[in-house]
Design an enzyme around this catalytic site. Structure first.
Site, short mmCIF file in Angstrom:
data_model
loop_
_atom_site.label_atom_id
_atom_site.label_comp_id
_atom_site.label_asym_id
_atom_site.label_seq_id
_atom_site.Cartn_x
_atom_site.Cartn_y
_atom_site.Cartn_z
N VAL A 15 0.85 -1.20 0.00
CA VAL A 15 0.00 0.00 0.00
C VAL A 15 0.88 1.25 0.00
CG1 VAL A 15 -1.78 1.27 1.28
CG2 VAL A 15 -1.90 -1.22 1.12
N CYS A 167 -11.09 -2.86 2.33
CA CYS A 167 -11.25 -2.86 0.87
C CYS A 167 -12.46 -3.69 0.41
CB CYS A 167 -9.98 -3.37 0.21
SG CYS A 167 -9.29 -4.82 1.00
N GLN A 195 -12.18 -11.78 -3.71
CA GLN A 195 -11.16 -10.79 -3.40
C GLN A 195 -9.79 -11.15 -3.96
OE1 GLN A 195 -13.44 -9.84 0.78
NE2 GLN A 195 -11.32 -9.19 0.63
N SER A 198 -3.74 -9.29 -4.12
CA SER A 198 -2.99 -8.11 -3.66
C SER A 198 -3.55 -7.57 -2.35
CB SER A 198 -2.98 -7.01 -4.72
OG SER A 198 -4.31 -6.67 -5.07
N GLY A 199 -4.78 -7.94 -2.03
CA GLY A 199 -5.38 -7.53 -0.75
C GLY A 199 -4.66 -8.10 0.44
N GLU A 221 -12.42 -10.93 7.72
CA GLU A 221 -12.98 -10.12 6.63
C GLU A 221 -14.50 -10.08 6.63
OE1 GLU A 221 -10.48 -8.77 5.29
OE2 GLU A 221 -10.88 -8.15 3.23
N LYS A 224 -15.74 -7.59 9.20
CA LYS A 224 -15.52 -6.21 8.72
C LYS A 224 -16.56 -5.86 7.64
CE LYS A 224 -10.53 -6.48 9.43
NZ LYS A 224 -9.27 -6.77 8.75
N ARG A 256 -11.04 -15.63 -1.29
CA ARG A 256 -9.82 -15.17 -1.98
C ARG A 256 -9.75 -15.91 -3.31
NH1 ARG A 256 -7.49 -10.78 -0.48
NH2 ARG A 256 -6.91 -11.45 1.61
N HIS A 263 -11.47 -6.21 -6.27
CA HIS A 263 -12.39 -7.03 -5.48
C HIS A 263 -13.80 -6.94 -6.08
CE1 HIS A 263 -9.30 -7.60 -2.64
NE2 HIS A 263 -9.73 -6.87 -1.63
N ASN A 349 -8.87 -2.78 -5.28
CA ASN A 349 -8.64 -2.87 -3.83
C ASN A 349 -7.44 -2.09 -3.32
OD1 ASN A 349 -7.49 -5.20 -5.37
ND2 ASN A 349 -6.45 -5.59 -3.45
#
Ligand code: NAP
Length: 371
Positions: A15, A167, A195, A198-199, A221, A224, A256, A263, A349
């Site tokens: 990030v 994300c 998803q 890269s997340g 996840e 969230k 995933r 995503h 994402n």
């Protein structure tokens, strides 16, 4: 206008690199301070990032590495370095893209804020801290008002903490908000997310788990994805306390999948008594604009929600980069035989869901005079 000097904590990570890339030509902000773990501290950014630059645009990123490359990486745990940078006009606020123990991040971000350095964070550590706003600039820009309450409560003068949400929720939260804005209550929602790898940062999920496979579990996840929209849709009461929304009730399945970035969420939702037609939904989403568009923030997409009419879109590889990779792309909008409406939403994402969302929040905070 002279640019505001900014720092990036976790600048060497996935990030952090995206922040460096997105801020390379930013009209308001300029990266002048970078920090990471003690492993990277003391090296130039070019040395610390050598062999670890994971963005697709490697060759076009070389000049970015060159311009930030000579800056010395500091230890993000050593706040005195950031204070020194602030004194010498190199760091007015920081983007936090740290990956450490949650409690460590929480304490560290609080220390920066207490020392007078505002923090715009990508980490989840403070997302459930009640006086910390969790911002999507198009949805709840008014939650920035919590900063005044946060500062007062904690005795901070210049510093504060804001966070951006996970994300996974970006692909449906703004479309839901656009419908709610038009008076359509949303009661219940089922979201199945697909998803990208890269997340999970780098190296992230093992290639053995990802090739020829789908992993139907991403730790933490689903919680969230189910709860964060309720804070974002919350209202600030007269005492200045943010009360989370009670609805919609969300059930999330997070998976995933072997996609590099982008995503996707396949969503079914149930409205209250008032139900829009499919054409009305498309019209609301196509016409949706908010403060970032009206005030022309540099990182804002022109169209925050893009409707695709093709039967087989959105697709991550083909659609994730639409409108600066900052839009939510929706498609397959159709009736649902169990709930009321079905659609597929897609967002990038690491850009909309991470660094781009953070930059847009910072633009909002500058617009509102907090930085
Ligand atoms: P990452 O690639 O693993 O990068 C982590 C960064 O934190 C690196 O700069 C690393 O420095 C630094 N760091 C690690 N341990 C440290 C320590 N003890 N002290 C100081 N710095 C330390 O992680 P990422 O994927 O970029 O994620 C960064 C944050 O953003 C995480 O909180 C993540 O949950 C969140 N986020 C990620 C995404 C995404 O799509 N990837 C989306 C939304 C939010 P070194 O290089 O020196 O080790």
């Amino acid at each position: 206008m002279s640019k505001i000097p900014v720092g990036i904590l976790g600048a060497t990570g996935m990030v952090g690199q995206m922040y460096i890339s997105l801020l390379a030509d930013h009209p308001w902000f300029e990266v002048r301070y970078v920090a990471a773990s003690p492993r990277s501290a003391g090296k130039s950014y070019a040395q610390a990032a050598a062999g670890r630059w994971h963005l697709d645009n490697f060759s076009s990123s070389a000049p970015i590495l060159h311009s930030v490359g000579e800056i010395m990486v500091e230890d993000a745990n050593d706040i005195s370095k950031a204070l020194e940078a602030r004194k010498t006009g190199r760091c007015d606020f920081v983007f936090s893209a740290l990956e450490m123990e949650k409690e460590q991040i929480k304490m560290l971000e609080e220390s920066y804020a207490a020392a007078g350095i505002p923090v715009v964070s990508n980490a989840s550590a403070h997302r459930w801290t009640t006086d910390v706003p969790m911002l999507i600039a198009e949805v709840n820009p008014h939650h920035a008002e919590l900063i005044t309450i946060q500062r007062k409560k904690r005795g901070w003068d210049k510093g504060f903490i804001v966070v951006k949400p996970n994300c996974s929720i970006q692909s449906y939260t703004t479309p839901l908000w656009a419908l709610m804005q038009k008076g359509y209550e949303i009661k219940r929602l089922l979201a199945v997310t697909l998803q990208a790898v890269s997340g999970a940062g780098y190296p992230g999920v093992s290639s053995w788990d990802m090739i020829d496979n789908i992993v139907p579990y991403i730790g933490g996840e689903e919680e969230k994805s189910e709860q964060e929209p309720l804070k974002i849709f919350g209202v600030i009461n007269q005492e200045g306390i943010l009360i989370n929304a009670a609805e919609p009730q969300i059930s999330a399945h997070c998976n995933r999948v072997p996609v590099s970035s982008g995503h996707t969420a396949c969503v079914s939702l149930e409205f209250g008594a008032k139900k829009p037609s499919i054409e009305e939904v498309k019209k609301i989403w196509t016409e949706f604009r908010a403060l970032p568009q009206e005030a022309h923030f540099p990182t804002a997409p022109e169209c925050p929600i893009i409707v695709r009419e093709e039967a087989d879109r959105p697709q991550p590889r083909k659609d994730r980069d639409m409108d600066k990779s900052m839009a939510v792309i929706v498609g397959r909008i159709r009736p649902c035989p169990v709930f009321d409406l079905r659609f597929a939403g897609l967002s990038h994402n690491t850009i909309r869901g991470a660094a781009g969302g953070g930059v847009l929040s910072a633009e909002l905070l500058k617009h509102k005079g907090y930085i």
